[in-house]
Write an enzyme that holds these catalytic residues in place. Structure first.
Site, PDB file in Angstrom:
ATOM      1  N   SER A 121     -94.258  20.195  38.707  1.00 16.44           N
ATOM      2  CA  SER A 121     -95.162  19.930  39.438  1.00 16.44           C
ATOM      3  C   SER A 121     -94.471  18.026  39.702  1.00 16.44           C
ATOM      4  O   SER A 121     -94.808  17.823  41.347  1.00 16.44           O
ATOM      5  CB  SER A 121     -96.323  20.132  39.028  1.00 16.44           C
ATOM      6  OG  SER A 121     -96.653  21.590  39.525  1.00 16.44           O
ATOM      7  N   HIS A 142     -88.675  24.873  41.468  1.00 10.69           N
ATOM      8  CA  HIS A 142     -90.587  24.642  41.105  1.00 10.69           C
ATOM      9  C   HIS A 142     -90.976  25.654  42.042  1.00 10.69           C
ATOM     10  O   HIS A 142     -91.093  25.462  43.764  1.00 10.69           O
ATOM     11  CB  HIS A 142     -90.768  23.126  41.870  1.00 10.69           C
ATOM     12  CG  HIS A 142     -92.666  22.677  41.877  1.00 10.69           C
ATOM     13  ND1 HIS A 142     -92.864  22.101  43.041  1.00 10.69           N
ATOM     14  CD2 HIS A 142     -93.748  23.049  40.847  1.00 10.69           C
ATOM     15  CE1 HIS A 142     -94.610  22.280  42.371  1.00 10.69           C
ATOM     16  NE2 HIS A 142     -94.631  22.754  41.820  1.00 10.69           N
ATOM     17  N   GLU A 154     -89.112  24.609  45.581  1.00  5.74           N
ATOM     18  CA  GLU A 154     -88.474  23.429  46.066  1.00  5.74           C
ATOM     19  C   GLU A 154     -87.306  23.495  44.297  1.00  5.74           C
ATOM     20  O   GLU A 154     -87.756  23.196  43.697  1.00  5.74           O
ATOM     21  CB  GLU A 154     -89.385  22.348  45.835  1.00  5.74           C
ATOM     22  CG  GLU A 154     -90.488  22.508  46.832  1.00  5.74           C
ATOM     23  CD  GLU A 154     -91.348  21.471  46.200  1.00  5.74           C
ATOM     24  OE1 GLU A 154     -92.673  20.901  47.146  1.00  5.74           O
ATOM     25  OE2 GLU A 154     -92.004  21.063  45.285  1.00  5.74           O
ATOM     26  N   ASN A 192     -96.355  18.713  47.227  1.00  2.59           N
ATOM     27  CA  ASN A 192     -97.488  17.769  45.985  1.00  2.59           C
ATOM     28  C   ASN A 192     -97.568  16.648  47.105  1.00  2.59           C
ATOM     29  O   ASN A 192     -98.579  15.448  47.176  1.00  2.59           O
ATOM     30  CB  ASN A 192     -97.250  17.491  44.806  1.00  2.59           C
ATOM     31  CG  ASN A 192     -98.049  19.489  43.869  1.00  2.59           C
ATOM     32  OD1 ASN A 192     -97.966  19.653  44.465  1.00  2.59           O
ATOM     33  ND2 ASN A 192     -97.165  19.054  43.324  1.00  2.59           N
TER      34      ASN A 192
HETATM   35  N1  LIG Z   1    -100.423  26.414  37.666  1.00  3.84           N
HETATM   36  C1  LIG Z   1     -99.986  25.917  38.742  1.00  3.84           C
HETATM   37  O1  LIG Z   1    -100.173  26.629  40.018  1.00  3.84           O
HETATM   38  C2  LIG Z   1     -98.731  25.172  38.524  1.00  3.84           C
HETATM   39  C3  LIG Z   1     -97.343  25.762  40.036  1.00  3.84           C
HETATM   40  C4  LIG Z   1     -96.712  24.818  39.842  1.00  3.84           C
HETATM   41  C5  LIG Z   1     -95.760  24.525  38.878  1.00  3.84           C
HETATM   42  N2  LIG Z   1     -96.759  24.725  37.582  1.00  3.84           N
HETATM   43  C6  LIG Z   1     -96.232  24.287  36.344  1.00  3.84           C
HETATM   44  O2  LIG Z   1     -95.630  25.394  35.779  1.00  3.84           O
HETATM   45  C7  LIG Z   1     -95.459  24.777  34.198  1.00  3.84           C
HETATM   46  C8  LIG Z   1     -96.487  26.333  33.775  1.00  3.84           C
HETATM   47  O3  LIG Z   1     -98.183  25.218  34.280  1.00  3.84           O
HETATM   48  P1  LIG Z   1     -98.761  26.808  33.988  1.00  3.84           P
HETATM   49  O4  LIG Z   1    -100.386  26.926  35.219  1.00  3.84           O
HETATM   50  O5  LIG Z   1     -97.888  28.635  33.524  1.00  3.84           O
HETATM   51  O6  LIG Z   1     -99.500  26.376  32.467  1.00  3.84           O
HETATM   52  P2  LIG Z   1     -99.733  27.924  31.152  1.00  3.84           P
HETATM   53  O7  LIG Z   1    -100.895  26.578  30.165  1.00  3.84           O
HETATM   54  O8  LIG Z   1    -101.121  28.887  32.015  1.00  3.84           O
HETATM   55  O9  LIG Z   1     -99.791  28.140  30.599  1.00  3.84           O
HETATM   56  C9  LIG Z   1     -98.504  27.220  29.080  1.00  3.84           C
HETATM   57  C10 LIG Z   1     -97.298  28.926  28.451  1.00  3.84           C
HETATM   58  O10 LIG Z   1     -96.110  28.130  27.606  1.00  3.84           O
HETATM   59  C11 LIG Z   1     -97.002  28.667  26.701  1.00  3.84           C
HETATM   60  N3  LIG Z   1     -95.709  27.425  25.448  1.00  3.84           N
HETATM   61  C12 LIG Z   1     -96.679  26.535  24.982  1.00  3.84           C
HETATM   62  N4  LIG Z   1     -95.816  25.950  24.338  1.00  3.84           N
HETATM   63  C13 LIG Z   1     -94.514  26.399  24.320  1.00  3.84           C
HETATM   64  C14 LIG Z   1     -92.628  26.449  23.524  1.00  3.84           C
HETATM   65  N5  LIG Z   1     -92.961  25.941  22.595  1.00  3.84           N
HETATM   66  N6  LIG Z   1     -92.430  27.429  23.849  1.00  3.84           N
HETATM   67  C15 LIG Z   1     -92.489  29.011  24.372  1.00  3.84           C
HETATM   68  N7  LIG Z   1     -93.962  28.272  25.224  1.00  3.84           N
HETATM   69  C16 LIG Z   1     -94.767  27.521  24.944  1.00  3.84           C
HETATM   70  C17 LIG Z   1     -98.196  28.563  26.130  1.00  3.84           C
HETATM   71  O11 LIG Z   1     -98.516  29.530  24.768  1.00  3.84           O
HETATM   72  C18 LIG Z   1     -98.428  29.049  27.337  1.00  3.84           C
HETATM   73  O12 LIG Z   1     -98.864  30.221  27.289  1.00  3.84           O
HETATM   74  C19 LIG Z   1     -95.852  23.216  34.060  1.00  3.84           C
HETATM   75  O13 LIG Z   1     -95.295  22.161  33.958  1.00  3.84           O
HETATM   76  C20 LIG Z   1     -96.787  23.281  35.628  1.00  3.84           C
HETATM   77  O14 LIG Z   1     -96.929  22.470  36.264  1.00  3.84           O
HETATM   78  C21 LIG Z   1     -98.407  25.349  37.691  1.00  3.84           C
END
Ligand SMILES: NC(=O)c1ccc[n+]([C@@H]2O[C@H](COP(=O)([O-])OP(=O)(O)OC[C@H]3O[C@@H](n4cnc5c(N)ncnc54)[C@H](O)[C@@H]3O)[C@@H](O)[C@H]2O)c1
Length: 488
Positions: A121, A142, A154, A192
């Site tokens: 993000s 994104h 994005e 953002n």
């Molecule tokens: N949550 C949101 O609203 C949102 C929106 C857009 C983008 N993002 C981005 O998406 C990404 C993930 O966010 P999220 O909210 O889904 O996080 P989350 O914590 O829900 O999920 C992350 C997952 O990654 C797994 N993980 C960690 N290390 C790993 C590895 N080495 N190999 C495989 N799996 C691994 C974890 O077990 C977990 O299930 C971030 O970069 C965040 O900025 C989040």
């Protein structure tokens, strides 16, 4: 060319990754989902099953379609299984060290032609790309939460992205039924970068006591027509996530607009993170707010532009206005602070400003002299004519315009810098935030001169550089341009 992405890997099947895997599988693309360990893999499978199960329950998918979708997803805990993937997108936590380590591994494992994408993000896609031996094949993709529902993607290219790759990835996003917006690598991208400073500004107004939390939320929902007030939205996004994104923006811009309000930092430090922790600005356990006070009448005098129309509404509600000398409350209809009127009145403490916003809300502005009982009486009058009162301080542009105009100004600066087109900015804000109109559509609706004048007033009061009208806005107004639609 997008047809060449036939097998896609998704690393991290949390909130975003599971949703992204579902998007690809729904579009008929084979997905290899990778998690960090067996337990996380089971959780990831659960996310996919739950999400598609809900779609069946809502009649949006048949059981057969659901089985096909789930059948296209292979789950594994081994990154080595991604050797033949055409594109790998990662959605592991937003920590640069995690991303860099992962991209180093992916670079070693994946075939040389594979595209490596990040769903970050706020982190620098360029920095992530530079950790690999194929920086030209690294891109940002994104998605928004929930990924299967939100249409915006994005696509972020860097200075070193291969020519044409952003277009191919945008085509792939279209194949998923998404609307891509292609931009360069600037912190926060479009959504953002425009949304978070506005939310932060709302926190600054709260901190400065310009209005209450609920007043600001109500004003922006009912007055500006946004789907949610800023504090409800901060709670939904997560205060910690919001704070992090602001910090990244600030590190890049060193602009005070991006400096997280202390009230935000304080809540994050206290563990008040939003809905996920049971409360942020709003608390889950908070007692239900008492029902609003009843409409009430008093001896009122009405001044200012639009005063006659407001007096007629009071009269239709059974309340005749009186001369200023006899009034218990003097309301001055105004879109600018009213305190200058106070010295000319027999009872300055009886003056309140009234700013009608849209057709549902009236901001009720107390000056430094206004008596609290006078403000309450004015709120009663507002209810009497069927509007929702938002009590606030007598400050430049009050609440809605004070929050809206700087956001529109940011959009003008973003466009003027060549970062994104007006259409892309409008599309991104409509689809990414659920706004009815994008910032340029909003500017045209409000009038460029009105917004320019509002910004000048804000700048004159606070002297913050970000409040000064964008040079392009000044120039367009000076040139007599009335609408961005009139520009080439
Ligand atoms: N949550 C949101 O609203 C949102 C929106 C857009 C983008 N993002 C981005 O998406 C990404 C993930 O966010 P999220 O909210 O889904 O996080 P989350 O914590 O829900 O999920 C992350 C997952 O990654 C797994 N993980 C960690 N290390 C790993 C590895 N080495 N190999 C495989 N799996 C691994 C974890 O077990 C977990 O299930 C971030 O970069 C965040 O900025 C989040």
């Amino acid at each position: 060319m997008a047809g060449s992405f036939e097998t896609v890997g998704v690393v991290g099947l949390g909130t975003m990754g599971a949703g992204i895997a579902e998007c690809f599988a729904r579009a008929g693309i084979a997905v290899i989902g990778v998690e960090a360990g067996p337990e996380a893999l089971t959780r990831g499978r659960g996310h996919l099953e739950d999400s598609t199960g809900r779609a069946v329950a809502k009649g949006r998918l048949s059981e057969a379609e659901r089985s096909e979708i789930l059948g296209r997803v292979t789950l594994t805990v081994s990154l080595e299984d991604l050797a033949d993937a055409d594109l790998v997108i990662e959605a592991v936590p937003e920590v640069m060290d995690f991303k860099r380590a992962l991209f180093t591994d992916l670079d070693r494992i994946c075939k040389p032609s594979a595209v490596l994408a990040t769903n970050t993000s706020s982190l620098s896609v360029t920095e992530i790309a530079a950790t690999t031996g194929r920086p030209g094949r690294v891109i940002g993709m994104h998605f928004f939460n929930p990924a299967p529902v939100m249409r915006l993607v994005e696509v972020i290219h860097t200075l070193i992205t291969d020519d044409g790759l952003a277009g191919e990835v945008a085509d792939l996003a279209r194949r998923l039924g998404k609307t891509p917006v292609t931009v360069g690598d600037r912190a926060g991208f479009v959504v953002n970068r425009l949304l978070l400073p506005y939310l932060n500004h709302a926190a600054v107004l709260l901190e400065n006591g310009v209005a209450t939390r609920d007043g600001i939320d109500t004003a922006m929902r009912l007055g500006a027509g946004l789907p949610m007030g800023p504090f409800a939205l901060l709670d939904l996004i997560g205060l910690d996530t919001s704070y992090e994104v602001l910090s990244v923006l600030f590190r890049e811009s060193h602009d005070r607009r991006h400096a997280a309000a202390p009230i935000l930092r304080e809540r994050v430090a206290a563990g008040l993170l939003g809905r996920k922790s049971g409360g942020g600005f709003h608390r889950a356990s908070e007692p239900v707010a008492p029902t609003a006070d009843e409409p009430s009448a008093c001896l009122v005098a009405v001044l200012g532009e639009g005063g006659d129309a407001f007096a007629a509404r009071l009269s239709a509600a059974g309340l005749k206005s009186v001369p200023v000398e006899d009034a218990e409350v003097v309301v001055a209809l105004s879109s600018v602070p009213v305190v200058e009127l106070a010295p000319g009145l027999p009872h300055p403490e009886r003056l309140v400003g009234l700013h009608l916003v849209g057709d549902q809300v009236a901001e009720v502005a107390s000056t430094a002299l206004t008596g609290p009982e006078v403000a309450r009486a004015a709120e009663g009058l507002v209810r009497l004519v069927g509007l929702v009162p938002v009590p606030c301080r007598d400050r430049a542009e009050f609440v809605v315009d004070a929050l809206l105009y700087p956001y529109l100004n940011d959009a003008v600066r973003m466009y003027d810098s060549g970062y994104a087109t007006r259409d892309d900015i409008d599309t991104a804000m409509r689809l990414g935030c659920g706004y009815q109109t994008g910032p340029f559509e909003k500017l045209d609706e409000l009038g460029l001169e009105t917004v320019r004048d509002g910004l000048r007033a804000l700048y004159a009061e606070y002297r913050e550089p970000f409040l000064a009208p964008a040079p392009l806005l000044e120039q367009l107004v000076a040139a007599g341009v009335r609408s961005f639609r009139d520009l080439p």
